[in-house]
Design a protein around this motif. Structure first.
Motif, PDB file in Angstrom:
ATOM      1  N   VAL A 262       2.687  -5.365   0.000  1.00  0.00           N
ATOM      2  CA  VAL A 262       2.942  -6.672   0.611  1.00  0.00           C
ATOM      3  C   VAL A 262       3.438  -6.500   2.040  1.00  0.00           C
ATOM      4  O   VAL A 262       3.001  -7.207   2.963  1.00  0.00           O
ATOM      5  CB  VAL A 262       3.970  -7.456  -0.235  1.00  0.00           C
ATOM      6  N   ILE A 263       4.350  -5.545   2.241  1.00  0.00           N
ATOM      7  CA  ILE A 263       4.864  -5.284   3.591  1.00  0.00           C
ATOM      8  C   ILE A 263       3.745  -4.794   4.507  1.00  0.00           C
ATOM      9  O   ILE A 263       3.630  -5.212   5.667  1.00  0.00           O
ATOM     10  CB  ILE A 263       6.002  -4.243   3.536  1.00  0.00           C
ATOM     11  N   VAL A 264       2.898  -3.901   3.968  1.00  0.00           N
ATOM     12  CA  VAL A 264       1.802  -3.342   4.767  1.00  0.00           C
ATOM     13  C   VAL A 264       0.840  -4.452   5.191  1.00  0.00           C
ATOM     14  O   VAL A 264       0.379  -4.482   6.351  1.00  0.00           O
ATOM     15  CB  VAL A 264       1.058  -2.247   3.973  1.00  0.00           C
ATOM     16  N   GLU A 265       0.511  -5.363   4.287  1.00  0.00           N
ATOM     17  CA  GLU A 265      -0.393  -6.460   4.632  1.00  0.00           C
ATOM     18  C   GLU A 265       0.205  -7.336   5.727  1.00  0.00           C
ATOM     19  O   GLU A 265      -0.501  -7.809   6.623  1.00  0.00           O
ATOM     20  CB  GLU A 265      -0.697  -7.305   3.384  1.00  0.00           C
TER      21      GLU A 265
ATOM     22  N   VAL B 215       8.206   5.625   0.657  1.00  0.00           N
ATOM     23  CA  VAL B 215       7.116   4.833   0.074  1.00  0.00           C
ATOM     24  C   VAL B 215       6.382   4.046   1.151  1.00  0.00           C
ATOM     25  O   VAL B 215       5.141   3.986   1.170  1.00  0.00           O
ATOM     26  CB  VAL B 215       7.669   3.897  -1.020  1.00  0.00           C
ATOM     27  N   LEU B 216       7.123   3.435   2.064  1.00  0.00           N
ATOM     28  CA  LEU B 216       6.485   2.660   3.133  1.00  0.00           C
ATOM     29  C   LEU B 216       5.687   3.559   4.065  1.00  0.00           C
ATOM     30  O   LEU B 216       4.594   3.185   4.511  1.00  0.00           O
ATOM     31  CB  LEU B 216       7.551   1.893   3.918  1.00  0.00           C
ATOM     32  N   HIS B 217       6.222   4.734   4.371  1.00  0.00           N
ATOM     33  CA  HIS B 217       5.505   5.682   5.237  1.00  0.00           C
ATOM     34  C   HIS B 217       4.168   6.074   4.622  1.00  0.00           C
ATOM     35  O   HIS B 217       3.128   6.092   5.299  1.00  0.00           O
ATOM     36  CB  HIS B 217       6.381   6.913   5.473  1.00  0.00           C
ATOM     37  N   GLU B 218       4.185   6.394   3.311  1.00  0.00           N
ATOM     38  CA  GLU B 218       2.938   6.771   2.629  1.00  0.00           C
ATOM     39  C   GLU B 218       1.956   5.610   2.601  1.00  0.00           C
ATOM     40  O   GLU B 218       0.752   5.799   2.809  1.00  0.00           O
ATOM     41  CB  GLU B 218       3.255   7.240   1.208  1.00  0.00           C
ATOM     42  N   ALA B 219       2.467   4.404   2.340  1.00  0.00           N
ATOM     43  CA  ALA B 219       1.579   3.238   2.270  1.00  0.00           C
ATOM     44  C   ALA B 219       0.945   2.928   3.626  1.00  0.00           C
ATOM     45  O   ALA B 219      -0.246   2.604   3.714  1.00  0.00           O
ATOM     46  CB  ALA B 219       2.367   2.023   1.769  1.00  0.00           C
TER      47      ALA B 219
ATOM     48  N   ASN C 168       0.412   5.106   6.067  1.00  0.00           N
ATOM     49  CA  ASN C 168      -0.548   6.180   6.362  1.00  0.00           C
ATOM     50  C   ASN C 168      -1.858   5.980   5.617  1.00  0.00           C
ATOM     51  O   ASN C 168      -2.937   6.228   6.152  1.00  0.00           O
ATOM     52  CB  ASN C 168       0.058   7.534   6.010  1.00  0.00           C
ATOM     53  N   GLU C 169      -1.735   5.564   4.329  1.00  0.00           N
ATOM     54  CA  GLU C 169      -2.957   5.353   3.535  1.00  0.00           C
ATOM     55  C   GLU C 169      -3.835   4.248   4.137  1.00  0.00           C
ATOM     56  O   GLU C 169      -5.054   4.281   3.991  1.00  0.00           O
ATOM     57  CB  GLU C 169      -2.568   4.993   2.098  1.00  0.00           C
ATOM     58  N   GLU C 170      -3.216   3.283   4.790  1.00  0.00           N
ATOM     59  CA  GLU C 170      -3.978   2.193   5.414  1.00  0.00           C
ATOM     60  C   GLU C 170      -4.425   2.541   6.829  1.00  0.00           C
ATOM     61  O   GLU C 170      -5.039   1.713   7.501  1.00  0.00           O
ATOM     62  CB  GLU C 170      -3.131   0.919   5.435  1.00  0.00           C
ATOM     63  N   GLY C 171      -4.087   3.743   7.282  1.00  0.00           N
ATOM     64  CA  GLY C 171      -4.501   4.185   8.605  1.00  0.00           C
ATOM     65  C   GLY C 171      -3.802   3.463   9.738  1.00  0.00           C
ATOM     66  O   GLY C 171      -4.347   3.346  10.840  1.00  0.00           O
ATOM     67  N   ILE C 172      -2.601   2.954   9.498  1.00  0.00           N
ATOM     68  CA  ILE C 172      -1.848   2.246  10.539  1.00  0.00           C
ATOM     69  C   ILE C 172      -1.081   3.270  11.365  1.00  0.00           C
ATOM     70  O   ILE C 172      -0.226   3.988  10.839  1.00  0.00           O
ATOM     71  CB  ILE C 172      -0.884   1.224   9.907  1.00  0.00           C
TER      72      ILE C 172
END
Length: 584
Positions: free
Chosen positions: A509-512, A536-540, A542-546
């Protein structure tokens, strides 16, 4: 010898080594052996009537209860992870064992013990022992109370000497059968039961250190002998089961049947669960009394091996028994040798006194089991839960009713799911998200820095509570309804200092939200992020390529404000227009 212990410990693994090796490595004297022997004898005196009574209630012969107390008791002490644990048959298993015996006979029970043993060993090797403590308290109290009520229900027939040929297995039909056959009660059985209750309660009140259960067995057995002189018949172990053998049978590996193995898997899982919970609860209780620390994973492995070995001797499932373990410690035991000595004394009882056991009246054993069942009900604990939070109250009631009216597997599953959902609901109510209007510091002519920054398109959001899947929709709705300025914000500060944990859904949700802001070149600053949420936020992200060009982190909110001022000043310098300056 100690070198051998060290080698075994190294091979077995420090996390799984039995407690006895840790104790004996420090040395073992004759005085310590004397303490263990006396404690073992004390517990054996208590275990004799319990083993006989629990075996009969489980639908097997009384001898099988003694086999279990001897074999399982020895190996639980020898291989387990608790210094004072006493193992054997317990009331928690009665309902499950009885059901398996009725449906599949002893071969099915042997396969059930194999399933339970393997599950316990695997759980120990995977170090699941530390997770047993997360089982919801209302669920444990609920199914324990339900088992206690079922145990009491199974003993009414023998206590009253009712003449019922085909007793229903279900709870309500069983009570209907009792009520419709009350006129068949035996006065002699009722007399034995009343005398048993009287002896147990009197001894407990006046002489609490004496073995009340054993004294009731001895007293009522003597009364049976007197009544037999006058031709009065009383149902006894001998009349019902033909007595008890002089020795334990030779070990024999049960024949493996894959189809039967698969059929009893649910019952095996239930027994493994009950064994794990009760043994670790028992070990925890005695740790609190003694100051020692048990090895939970070694305890699970020991329980699993003991149950598998016990099936070789036609025994029944066993686990650590809280009352007997506490008695062992109070009897001044020193090491697990006390539990092993209990088995030795029980074996001597079979060798020397088994011919007398056939005169023990069933009504006396029923009285003992009714007291055990009453203690399992735990009215004081249930009362406190009923007065507590509404969710715990409902979980307790549902677990008790399902245990009594349906089955133990369903009760545990539904109770656990209910407790989990209620917990998630409670956590979802703890989350707070708000825009930050707090005055933190005043600068340049007394103007509020936070207010100035908000006027320049800076939004500060403060989160409190866990960000997990239970609150994902709540966070998303907040982001959608956020009253941002007409122009997209230049900076968004996400204050995370009061967020203890973030799961994958919360992170998503934060990433979106970050991705949406990134489209408008908004600067995102994470403030005071804890270790787990940061990872957790760092991994998320990175996975989204941000990339990190639009994202910064600050150790405190004050630092985040300073970073915001510098960022806006740089934007001002690049654009060559007015805005917030260092003098503001």
């Amino acid at each position: 010898m100690f070198a051998l212990f060290n080698r075994f410990t190294a091979f077995y693994g420090k996390n799984f080594a039995p407690k006895i090796f840790e104790v004996l490595k420090k040395g073992y004297t004759k005085e310590e052996f004397r303490r263990d022997a006396v404690a073992g004898l004390t517990v054996a005196v208590i275990s004799i009537p319990l083993a006989l009574a629990l075996a009969i209630a489980s639908g097997v012969t009384p001898a099988q209860g003694l086999y279990t107390a001897i074999v399982a008791g020895f190996f639980i002490a020898f291989l387990g992870g608790s210094r004072y644990q006493i193992g054997g048959p317990t009331g928690a298993f009665v309902v499950v064992i009885f059901g398996v015996i009725q449906q599949f006979g002893y071969p099915g029970l042997a396969m059930t013990m194999l399933v339970a043993g393997l599950v316990l060993i695997i759980a120990g090797l995977l170090r699941f022992g530390t997770y047993i403590k997360y089982i919801p308290y209302p669920v444990v109290i609920g199914f324990t109370a339900g088992i206690g009520l079922l145990l009491i229900t199974t003993q009414i027939k023998d206590m009253l000497g009712l003449k019922i040929e085909n007793l229903p297995a279900e709870f309500l039909p069983k009570w209907r059968a009792y009520l419709s056959n009350l006129n068949t009660f035996s006065f002699s059985s009722l007399l034995i039961a009343v005398l048993s209750f009287g002896i147990i309660f009197y001894v407990k009140a006046k002489y609490p250190k004496l073995p009340g259960y054993l004294l009731s067995v001895v007293g009522t057995t003597f009364l049976v002998g007197v009544l037999s002189v006058f031709g009065v018949h009383v149902d006894t172990i001998g009349s019902q089961f033909g007595g008890i053998p002089h020795f334990i049978p030779m070990p024999e590996i049960p024949e493996f049947d894959l189809d039967l193995f698969l059929k009893v898997v649910p019952s095996g899982l239930t027994i493994a669960f009950l064994a794990g919970v009760e043994s670790l609860l028992s070990a925890t209780v005695v740790d609190g009394m003694s100051g020692d620390n048990h090895n939970s994973n070694a305890e699970l492995i020991g329980e699993g091996l003991a149950n598998i070995i016990c099936s070789f001797f036609t025994g029944v499932p066993a686990t650590g028994a809280i009352a007997r373990t506490a008695t062992n410690f109070k009897a001044n035991a020193y090491s697990p040798v006390a539990g092993m000595m209990q088995s030795v004394f029980l074996l001597l009882f079979m060798l020397l006194l088994s011919p007398l056991a056939k005169y023990i009246p069933l009504a006396c054993l029923s009285s003992i089991l009714i007291i055990i069942g009453w203690n399992m009900l735990g009215f004081d604990k249930m009362y406190k839960l009923i007065l507590g939070p509404r969710g715990d109250r409902y979980t307790l009631i549902v677990t008790v009713l399902l245990t009594v009216l349906v089955d133990l597997n369903t009760a545990i599953s539904v109770g656990f799911i209910m407790a989990s959902i209620i917990f998630m609901h409670r956590m979802s109510r703890e989350i707070e998200i708000e825009t930050d209007e707090t005055t933190l510091e005043n600068v340049g002519g007394g103007r509020d820095l936070t207010e100035v920054l908000h006027q320049q398109g800076v939004v500060s959001l403060r989160f409190s509570g866990p960000l997990f899947f239970g609150v994902a929709s709540q966070i998303s709705n907040f982001f959608k309804k956020l009253n941002l300025p007409h122009q997209h914000p230049k900076v968004v500060i996400l204050r995370m200092g009061y967020v203890p944990v973030v799961d994958a859904t919360g992170a998503n949700v934060i990433v979106e939200f970050v991705k949406k802001l990134k489209k408008y070149n908004t600067k995102i600053i994470f403030s005071n992020v804890k270790k787990q949420p940061r990872r957790v936020l760092h991994e998320a992200l990175n996975e989204e390529g941000i990339d990190s060009s639009c994202i910064s982190t600050a150790s405190t909110f004050e630092n985040a404000l300073k970073m915001t001022r510098r960022y806006l000043k740089n934007m001002e310098d690049e654009a060559g227009t007015g805005g917030v300056s260092d003098k503001s």
